[in-house]
Design a protein around this motif. Structure first.
Motif, PDB file in Angstrom:
ATOM      1  N   TYR A  23       0.717  -1.198  -0.043  1.00  0.00           N
ATOM      2  CA  TYR A  23       0.017   0.098  -0.053  1.00  0.00           C
ATOM      3  C   TYR A  23       1.036   1.414   0.148  1.00  0.00           C
ATOM      4  O   TYR A  23       1.972   1.649   1.239  1.00  0.00           O
ATOM      5  CB  TYR A  23      -0.607  -0.335   1.577  1.00  0.00           C
ATOM      6  N   VAL A  24       0.621   2.116  -1.250  1.00  0.00           N
ATOM      7  CA  VAL A  24       0.996   3.243  -1.023  1.00  0.00           C
ATOM      8  C   VAL A  24       0.380   4.344  -1.313  1.00  0.00           C
ATOM      9  O   VAL A  24      -0.508   3.917  -2.443  1.00  0.00           O
ATOM     10  CB  VAL A  24       2.710   3.187  -1.958  1.00  0.00           C
ATOM     11  N   LYS A  25       0.699   5.507  -0.504  1.00  0.00           N
ATOM     12  CA  LYS A  25      -0.167   6.345  -0.745  1.00  0.00           C
ATOM     13  C   LYS A  25       0.543   7.977  -1.765  1.00  0.00           C
ATOM     14  O   LYS A  25       1.041   8.160  -0.349  1.00  0.00           O
ATOM     15  CB  LYS A  25      -0.954   7.246   0.684  1.00  0.00           C
ATOM     16  N   LEU A  26       0.538   8.298  -2.656  1.00  0.00           N
ATOM     17  CA  LEU A  26       1.155   9.357  -2.756  1.00  0.00           C
ATOM     18  C   LEU A  26       0.114  10.386  -2.057  1.00  0.00           C
ATOM     19  O   LEU A  26      -0.755  10.733  -2.187  1.00  0.00           O
ATOM     20  CB  LEU A  26       0.981   9.760  -4.460  1.00  0.00           C
ATOM     21  N   LEU A  27       1.292  11.693  -1.423  1.00  0.00           N
ATOM     22  CA  LEU A  27       0.352  13.142  -0.559  1.00  0.00           C
ATOM     23  C   LEU A  27       1.141  14.011  -2.247  1.00  0.00           C
ATOM     24  O   LEU A  27       1.285  13.938  -2.842  1.00  0.00           O
ATOM     25  CB  LEU A  27       1.772  13.375  -0.127  1.00  0.00           C
ATOM     26  N   GLY A  28      -0.254  14.649  -2.029  1.00  0.00           N
ATOM     27  CA  GLY A  28      -0.085  15.421  -3.573  1.00  0.00           C
ATOM     28  C   GLY A  28      -0.779  17.089  -2.936  1.00  0.00           C
ATOM     29  O   GLY A  28      -0.605  17.306  -1.177  1.00  0.00           O
ATOM     30  N   VAL A  29      -1.374  17.906  -3.687  1.00  0.00           N
ATOM     31  CA  VAL A  29      -1.507  19.165  -3.205  1.00  0.00           C
ATOM     32  C   VAL A  29      -2.517  19.290  -1.744  1.00  0.00           C
ATOM     33  O   VAL A  29      -2.409  20.719  -1.082  1.00  0.00           O
ATOM     34  CB  VAL A  29      -1.784  19.845  -4.268  1.00  0.00           C
ATOM     35  N   ASP A  30      -3.271  18.637  -1.990  1.00  0.00           N
ATOM     36  CA  ASP A  30      -4.341  18.781  -0.871  1.00  0.00           C
ATOM     37  C   ASP A  30      -4.006  18.195   0.083  1.00  0.00           C
ATOM     38  O   ASP A  30      -4.170  19.377   0.815  1.00  0.00           O
ATOM     39  CB  ASP A  30      -5.535  17.096  -1.465  1.00  0.00           C
ATOM     40  N   LEU A  31      -2.833  17.689   0.790  1.00  0.00           N
ATOM     41  CA  LEU A  31      -1.408  18.120   1.781  1.00  0.00           C
ATOM     42  C   LEU A  31      -0.805  19.383   2.422  1.00  0.00           C
ATOM     43  O   LEU A  31      -1.286  20.365   3.145  1.00  0.00           O
ATOM     44  CB  LEU A  31      -1.520  16.938   2.013  1.00  0.00           C
ATOM     45  N   VAL A  32      -0.982  19.357   1.428  1.00  0.00           N
ATOM     46  CA  VAL A  32       0.219  20.715   1.055  1.00  0.00           C
ATOM     47  C   VAL A  32      -0.584  21.868   1.534  1.00  0.00           C
ATOM     48  O   VAL A  32      -0.055  22.859   2.462  1.00  0.00           O
ATOM     49  CB  VAL A  32       0.874  21.239  -0.360  1.00  0.00           C
TER      50      VAL A  32
END
Length: 49
Positions: A23-32
């Motif tokens: 399981y890998v979840k990419l962190l994107g613009v929403d998190l930032v």
């Protein structure tokens, strides 16, 4: 609350076992963007006090 909890909405975990196997979840613009909003909110509250 720790700064990490304020920014990410959860407690900090140790570096071991951050992700479950497969399981890998990419962190994107929403998190930032969410983190920036929280930092601005904290800064405003500090200025008010």
């Amino acid at each position: 609350m720790t700064p990490f909890e304020v920014l990410y909405g959860r407690r900090c975990r140790s570096p071991i076992g951050w992700f479950e196997v497969g399981y890998v979840k990419l962190l994107g613009v929403d998190l930032v963007k969410d983190a920036q909003d929280k930092v601005r909110s904290i800064q405003a509250k500090l200025l008010a006090t």
